[in-house]
Design a protein around this motif. Structure first.
Motif, PDB file in Angstrom:
ATOM      1  N   ARG A 120       3.932  -0.150   0.831  1.00  7.66           N
ATOM      2  CA  ARG A 120       4.282  -1.278  -0.039  1.00  7.66           C
ATOM      3  C   ARG A 120       4.988  -0.781  -1.300  1.00  7.66           C
ATOM      4  O   ARG A 120       5.967  -1.374  -1.759  1.00  7.66           O
ATOM      5  CB  ARG A 120       3.026  -2.070  -0.417  1.00  7.66           C
ATOM      6  CG  ARG A 120       2.509  -2.982   0.677  1.00  7.66           C
ATOM      7  CD  ARG A 120       1.308  -3.780   0.194  1.00  7.66           C
ATOM      8  NE  ARG A 120       0.844  -4.712   1.199  1.00  7.66           N
ATOM      9  CZ  ARG A 120       1.345  -5.926   1.387  1.00  7.66           C
ATOM     10  NH1 ARG A 120       2.334  -6.347   0.614  1.00  7.66           N
ATOM     11  NH2 ARG A 120       0.873  -6.717   2.328  1.00  7.66           N
ATOM     12  N   GLU A 121       4.483   0.305  -1.857  1.00 10.15           N
ATOM     13  CA  GLU A 121       5.100   0.854  -3.060  1.00 10.15           C
ATOM     14  C   GLU A 121       6.467   1.468  -2.762  1.00 10.15           C
ATOM     15  O   GLU A 121       7.356   1.466  -3.615  1.00 10.15           O
ATOM     16  CB  GLU A 121       4.172   1.894  -3.696  1.00 10.15           C
ATOM     17  CG  GLU A 121       3.040   1.287  -4.497  1.00 10.15           C
ATOM     18  CD  GLU A 121       3.553   0.493  -5.692  1.00 10.15           C
ATOM     19  OE1 GLU A 121       4.422   0.996  -6.438  1.00 10.15           O
ATOM     20  OE2 GLU A 121       3.089  -0.648  -5.882  1.00 10.15           O
ATOM     21  N   GLN A 122       6.640   2.012  -1.562  1.00 12.49           N
ATOM     22  CA  GLN A 122       7.948   2.548  -1.179  1.00 12.49           C
ATOM     23  C   GLN A 122       9.001   1.438  -1.164  1.00 12.49           C
ATOM     24  O   GLN A 122      10.152   1.647  -1.559  1.00 12.49           O
ATOM     25  CB  GLN A 122       7.871   3.185   0.221  1.00 12.49           C
ATOM     26  CG  GLN A 122       7.067   4.464   0.295  1.00 12.49           C
ATOM     27  CD  GLN A 122       7.865   5.696  -0.099  1.00 12.49           C
ATOM     28  OE1 GLN A 122       8.995   5.608  -0.553  1.00 12.49           O
ATOM     29  NE2 GLN A 122       7.271   6.855   0.082  1.00 12.49           N
ATOM     30  N   MET A 123       8.607   0.263  -0.698  1.00 13.00           N
ATOM     31  CA  MET A 123       9.554  -0.846  -0.581  1.00 13.00           C
ATOM     32  C   MET A 123       9.832  -1.516  -1.919  1.00 13.00           C
ATOM     33  O   MET A 123      10.913  -2.066  -2.133  1.00 13.00           O
ATOM     34  CB  MET A 123       9.027  -1.875   0.429  1.00 13.00           C
ATOM     35  CG  MET A 123       9.011  -1.364   1.860  1.00 13.00           C
ATOM     36  SD  MET A 123       8.517  -2.627   3.065  1.00 13.00           S
ATOM     37  CE  MET A 123       6.767  -2.788   2.693  1.00 13.00           C
ATOM     38  N   ASN A 124       8.860  -1.468  -2.811  1.00 11.59           N
ATOM     39  CA  ASN A 124       9.023  -2.101  -4.122  1.00 11.59           C
ATOM     40  C   ASN A 124       8.349  -1.215  -5.170  1.00 11.59           C
ATOM     41  O   ASN A 124       7.295  -1.550  -5.698  1.00 11.59           O
ATOM     42  CB  ASN A 124       8.402  -3.501  -4.109  1.00 11.59           C
ATOM     43  CG  ASN A 124       8.706  -4.275  -5.379  1.00 11.59           C
ATOM     44  OD1 ASN A 124       9.685  -4.009  -6.070  1.00 11.59           O
ATOM     45  ND2 ASN A 124       7.845  -5.231  -5.704  1.00 11.59           N
ATOM     46  N   PRO A 125       8.960  -0.061  -5.472  1.00 10.69           N
ATOM     47  CA  PRO A 125       8.290   0.931  -6.319  1.00 10.69           C
ATOM     48  C   PRO A 125       8.090   0.474  -7.753  1.00 10.69           C
ATOM     49  O   PRO A 125       8.947  -0.172  -8.351  1.00 10.69           O
ATOM     50  CB  PRO A 125       9.229   2.141  -6.253  1.00 10.69           C
ATOM     51  CG  PRO A 125      10.561   1.579  -5.891  1.00 10.69           C
ATOM     52  CD  PRO A 125      10.279   0.406  -5.012  1.00 10.69           C
ATOM     53  N   GLY A 126       6.924   0.827  -8.265  1.00 11.57           N
ATOM     54  CA  GLY A 126       6.589   0.532  -9.651  1.00 11.57           C
ATOM     55  C   GLY A 126       5.818   1.698 -10.229  1.00 11.57           C
ATOM     56  O   GLY A 126       5.923   2.839  -9.753  1.00 11.57           O
ATOM     57  N   GLU A 127       5.000   1.424 -11.231  1.00 13.20           N
ATOM     58  CA  GLU A 127       4.244   2.498 -11.878  1.00 13.20           C
ATOM     59  C   GLU A 127       3.291   3.182 -10.906  1.00 13.20           C
ATOM     60  O   GLU A 127       3.072   4.396 -10.984  1.00 13.20           O
ATOM     61  CB  GLU A 127       3.460   1.954 -13.073  1.00 13.20           C
ATOM     62  CG  GLU A 127       2.737   3.045 -13.847  1.00 13.20           C
ATOM     63  CD  GLU A 127       1.950   2.530 -15.037  1.00 13.20           C
ATOM     64  OE1 GLU A 127       1.148   3.318 -15.577  1.00 13.20           O
ATOM     65  OE2 GLU A 127       2.130   1.352 -15.420  1.00 13.20           O
ATOM     66  N   ALA A 128       2.729   2.410  -9.970  1.00 13.30           N
ATOM     67  CA  ALA A 128       1.799   2.996  -9.004  1.00 13.30           C
ATOM     68  C   ALA A 128       2.501   4.055  -8.154  1.00 13.30           C
ATOM     69  O   ALA A 128       1.947   5.132  -7.897  1.00 13.30           O
ATOM     70  CB  ALA A 128       1.200   1.910  -8.113  1.00 13.30           C
ATOM     71  N   LEU A 138      -6.959  -1.812 -11.951  1.00 13.27           N
ATOM     72  CA  LEU A 138      -7.603  -1.406 -10.699  1.00 13.27           C
ATOM     73  C   LEU A 138      -6.556  -0.927  -9.700  1.00 13.27           C
ATOM     74  O   LEU A 138      -6.768   0.056  -8.981  1.00 13.27           O
ATOM     75  CB  LEU A 138      -8.396  -2.581 -10.123  1.00 13.27           C
ATOM     76  CG  LEU A 138      -9.108  -2.330  -8.786  1.00 13.27           C
ATOM     77  CD1 LEU A 138     -10.147  -1.219  -8.919  1.00 13.27           C
ATOM     78  CD2 LEU A 138      -9.771  -3.616  -8.280  1.00 13.27           C
ATOM     79  N   TYR A 139      -5.423  -1.610  -9.663  1.00  9.00           N
ATOM     80  CA  TYR A 139      -4.341  -1.235  -8.749  1.00  9.00           C
ATOM     81  C   TYR A 139      -3.838   0.172  -9.063  1.00  9.00           C
ATOM     82  O   TYR A 139      -3.640   0.998  -8.161  1.00  9.00           O
ATOM     83  CB  TYR A 139      -3.207  -2.248  -8.873  1.00  9.00           C
ATOM     84  CG  TYR A 139      -2.107  -2.090  -7.854  1.00  9.00           C
ATOM     85  CD1 TYR A 139      -2.253  -2.585  -6.561  1.00  9.00           C
ATOM     86  CD2 TYR A 139      -0.904  -1.466  -8.182  1.00  9.00           C
ATOM     87  CE1 TYR A 139      -1.243  -2.457  -5.624  1.00  9.00           C
ATOM     88  CE2 TYR A 139       0.111  -1.333  -7.252  1.00  9.00           C
ATOM     89  CZ  TYR A 139      -0.064  -1.830  -5.974  1.00  9.00           C
ATOM     90  OH  TYR A 139       0.936  -1.695  -5.053  1.00  9.00           O
ATOM     91  N   LEU A 140      -3.650   0.466 -10.341  1.00 12.43           N
ATOM     92  CA  LEU A 140      -3.179   1.791 -10.735  1.00 12.43           C
ATOM     93  C   LEU A 140      -4.243   2.854 -10.465  1.00 12.43           C
ATOM     94  O   LEU A 140      -3.921   3.983 -10.071  1.00 12.43           O
ATOM     95  CB  LEU A 140      -2.789   1.793 -12.214  1.00 12.43           C
ATOM     96  CG  LEU A 140      -1.566   0.941 -12.573  1.00 12.43           C
ATOM     97  CD1 LEU A 140      -1.335   0.951 -14.074  1.00 12.43           C
ATOM     98  CD2 LEU A 140      -0.321   1.435 -11.842  1.00 12.43           C
ATOM     99  N   ALA A 141      -5.509   2.490 -10.664  1.00 11.91           N
ATOM    100  CA  ALA A 141      -6.594   3.426 -10.362  1.00 11.91           C
ATOM    101  C   ALA A 141      -6.640   3.721  -8.863  1.00 11.91           C
ATOM    102  O   ALA A 141      -6.936   4.850  -8.446  1.00 11.91           O
ATOM    103  CB  ALA A 141      -7.931   2.862 -10.834  1.00 11.91           C
ATOM    104  N   ALA A 142      -6.339   2.708  -8.050  1.00 12.55           N
ATOM    105  CA  ALA A 142      -6.279   2.910  -6.599  1.00 12.55           C
ATOM    106  C   ALA A 142      -5.153   3.881  -6.249  1.00 12.55           C
ATOM    107  O   ALA A 142      -5.302   4.738  -5.373  1.00 12.55           O
ATOM    108  CB  ALA A 142      -6.073   1.568  -5.891  1.00 12.55           C
ATOM    109  N   ALA A 143      -4.020   3.759  -6.944  1.00 10.71           N
ATOM    110  CA  ALA A 143      -2.904   4.687  -6.726  1.00 10.71           C
ATOM    111  C   ALA A 143      -3.310   6.112  -7.092  1.00 10.71           C
ATOM    112  O   ALA A 143      -2.983   7.068  -6.376  1.00 10.71           O
ATOM    113  CB  ALA A 143      -1.694   4.250  -7.548  1.00 10.71           C
ATOM    114  N   GLY A 201      -1.278  -6.615  -0.783  1.00 20.64           N
ATOM    115  CA  GLY A 201      -0.447  -6.430  -1.959  1.00 20.64           C
ATOM    116  C   GLY A 201      -1.181  -6.779  -3.236  1.00 20.64           C
ATOM    117  O   GLY A 201      -2.292  -7.326  -3.210  1.00 20.64           O
ATOM    118  N   LEU A 202      -0.550  -6.476  -4.359  1.00 24.39           N
ATOM    119  CA  LEU A 202      -1.171  -6.736  -5.657  1.00 24.39           C
ATOM    120  C   LEU A 202      -1.436  -8.218  -5.867  1.00 24.39           C
ATOM    121  O   LEU A 202      -2.510  -8.616  -6.321  1.00 24.39           O
ATOM    122  CB  LEU A 202      -0.269  -6.195  -6.777  1.00 24.39           C
ATOM    123  CG  LEU A 202      -0.714  -6.481  -8.217  1.00 24.39           C
ATOM    124  CD1 LEU A 202      -2.085  -5.880  -8.497  1.00 24.39           C
ATOM    125  CD2 LEU A 202       0.315  -5.942  -9.209  1.00 24.39           C
TER     126      LEU A 202
END
Length: 212
Positions: free
Chosen positions: A111-119, A48-53, A18-19
């Motif tokens: 992880r993003e499906q469970m807690n969606p954000g900008e990524a 970096l997290y958003l770039a990974a997305a 996770g982040l």
């Protein structure tokens, strides 16, 4: 080359931890670069997290782009063509979910499906969103169904049986009494998925014809 490796390692680390749990220092060290390169190229951990997305969205586009392009050519009255494209799209997705190379980025997406954000928004705005919307359109064409909501609900169930190959991998292996999915297992699973697709589409088509 270093940036590409950095993003691949970031996807793996963010997917696993996770982040908050992932360490940029550890990511940089594994990529063989300095911490300062993350700050320079991405502005920090969140960047970096958003770039990974974004990298995941690019990978998904490379895998699913061709069948989606073909799907756009299906006429609105071509029920058999739409059915064939549903099989093609979900078959391609099943191959990817069954492959080891999807493990890291699938964890990230889950992880993003469970807690969606900008990524998640970045991933969904790419080929993922295009794919689910196009599948809904194809279900409408294949079944003659005028109700978009019903087609989208069907799309959720159709995709669910494919995504479980990765999201529920441990359960699949336990149930099949395997340490890993063999090629024969994947073929058998895909055959069942194909049969389920036809059963769902046939049922919806019969419902629509019964209401006509």
């Amino acid at each position: 080359m270093v940036q590409s490796r950095l993003l691949d390692i970031a996807i793996s680390e963010f997917g696993a931890k996770g982040l908050e749990g992932a360490s940029t220092r550890g990511i940089a060290a594994a990529a063989g670069t300095a911490m300062s390169s993350i700050t320079y190229h991405y502005g920090g951990k969140e960047g970096l997290y958003l770039a990974a997305a974004d990298r995941i969205a690019e990978r998904m586009s490379a895998v699913m782009g061709d069948p989606l392009e073909l799907a756009h050519e299906i006429a609105t009255d071509d029920a058999e063509g739409a059915r064939a494209q549903i099989h093609r799209i979900l078959g391609r997705l099943a191959d990817k979910m069954a492959s080891a190379e999807s493990a890291d980025w699938t964890l990230f997406v889950l992880r993003e499906q469970m807690n969606p954000g900008e990524a998640f928004e970045r991933i969904y705005s790419g080929v993922m969103g295009q794919m689910v919307r196009k599948l809904g359109d194809l279900v409408c064409i294949a079944t003659g169904h005028a109700k978009v909501r019903a087609a989208r609900i069907a799309t959720i169930t159709l995709m669910g049986q494919v995504i479980t190959l990765r999201a529920n991998r441990a359960t699949c292996l336990k149930l099949l009494e395997r340490d890993t999915l063999e090629a024969s297992d994947i073929l058998d699973i895909k055959a069942r998925i194909d049969a389920n697709i036809d059963a769902i589409l046939d049922s919806m088509r019969a419902e629509e014809q019964g209401q006509a």
